[in-house]
Design a protein around this motif. Structure first.
Motif, PDB file in Angstrom:
ATOM      1  N   LEU A  71       4.095  -6.076  -5.132  1.00  0.00           N
ATOM      2  CA  LEU A  71       3.019  -6.329  -4.171  1.00  0.00           C
ATOM      3  C   LEU A  71       1.742  -6.770  -4.886  1.00  0.00           C
ATOM      4  CD1 LEU A  71       3.512  -3.306  -1.724  1.00  0.00           C
ATOM      5  CD2 LEU A  71       4.030  -5.723  -1.267  1.00  0.00           C
ATOM      6  N   ILE A  82      -4.205  -7.247   1.487  1.00  0.00           N
ATOM      7  CA  ILE A  82      -4.224  -6.011   2.271  1.00  0.00           C
ATOM      8  C   ILE A  82      -5.590  -5.890   2.934  1.00  0.00           C
ATOM      9  CG2 ILE A  82      -4.081  -3.494   2.193  1.00  0.00           C
ATOM     10  CD1 ILE A  82      -2.203  -3.769  -0.179  1.00  0.00           C
ATOM     11  N   TYR A  96      -0.750  -5.161   5.970  1.00  0.00           N
ATOM     12  CA  TYR A  96      -0.349  -6.288   5.132  1.00  0.00           C
ATOM     13  C   TYR A  96      -0.638  -7.583   5.887  1.00  0.00           C
ATOM     14  CZ  TYR A  96       2.131  -2.926   2.187  1.00  0.00           C
ATOM     15  OH  TYR A  96       2.447  -1.872   1.349  1.00  0.00           O
TER      16      TYR A  96
END
Length: 241
Positions: A71, A82, A96
């Motif tokens: 990520l 994010i 997300y």
């Protein structure tokens, strides 16, 4: 309803862009990262905007730390971000956001289209050069090549229109670009900018010429019918009744 069908309906479905499926690797996304994206997308489709990394790790067979690293890499590649949303009277919530991924996809498609158009223009230019050289029976000079390039780049004549001008020149057995240039300028003045418009104008002109022939003959006959009837006889003879 059996257990499988019930589970299938209850679990819902995840929608996926075919365009993204075909080009995610060109956007810099690895297979693992794409699989993580699919897992997150499936939760988003069920209304869960920020699934836990432990849940994702279990689904794809990686450790929690590996998911975190992937990520982090995706954020560095500007494939995702994010977001933190603060609603009045509620705790801050993370989610997300893959809008950057789709922006990259849009840029990729636009660039691909531009490259396709550029390649097509280059091919068309080479083709028209070769066709003119073939019809003229000789290589084109640098000045002639520059003139043809000017037709394409500055005058923005379509390749099909240039081909029709070439055909017109060949039919009249005039093998030079100045003659073709006069033809193109004449069409431009008439606002004939596409091969279809040029062809239509030519057909209309031929139709008028064809229909004008018999009509012109009829007009001549009508004029003769209005002439006085003059008897023909030799001088000294009496006219016959």
């Amino acid at each position: 309803m059996d257990a499988f069908a019930n589970a299938l309906i209850k679990s819902g479905q995840t929608t996926l862009s075919t365009l993204l499926l075909e080009h995610y690797r060109e956007l810099g996304m690895s297979n693992t990262q794409f699989l993580i994206y699919l897992q997150i997308k499936s939760y988003n489709d069920r209304g869960i905007s920020f699934p836990q990394t432990e849940t994702i790790a279990k689904a794809v067979g990686l450790t929690d730390n590996q998911i975190f690293q992937e990520l982090h890499t995706m954020i560095g590649k500007r494939l995702m971000q994010i977001n933190t949303v603060q609603q009045p009277g509620q705790l801050a919530r993370d989610s997300y956001d893959f809008s950057l991924l789709y922006e990259k996809l849009a840029q990729y498609v636009k660039q691909a289209e531009t490259e396709t158009i550029t390649s097509q223009v280059a091919n068309d230019r080479e083709t028209i050069f070769n066709q003119i050289e073939t019809e003229f029976g000789r290589p084109l000079s640098p000045i002639e090549l520059e003139m043809i390039s000017q037709w394409l780049d500055e005058d923005h004549y379509q390749v099909g229109v240039i081909r029709l001008a070439l055909k017109e020149a060949v039919l009249n057995q005039v093998y030079n670009l100045k003659y073709m240039d006069r033809i193109l300028l004449n069409w431009q003045k008439k606002h004939l900018t596409t091969p279809e418009q040029v062809q239509h104008e030519r057909e209309q002109r031929q139709l008028k010429q064809t229909s004008a022939g018999p009509n012109q003959a009829n007009k001549g006959n009508q004029k003769n019918n209005h002439l006085p009837n003059i008897p023909m006889f030799k001088i000294g003879e009496q006219p016959k009744d």
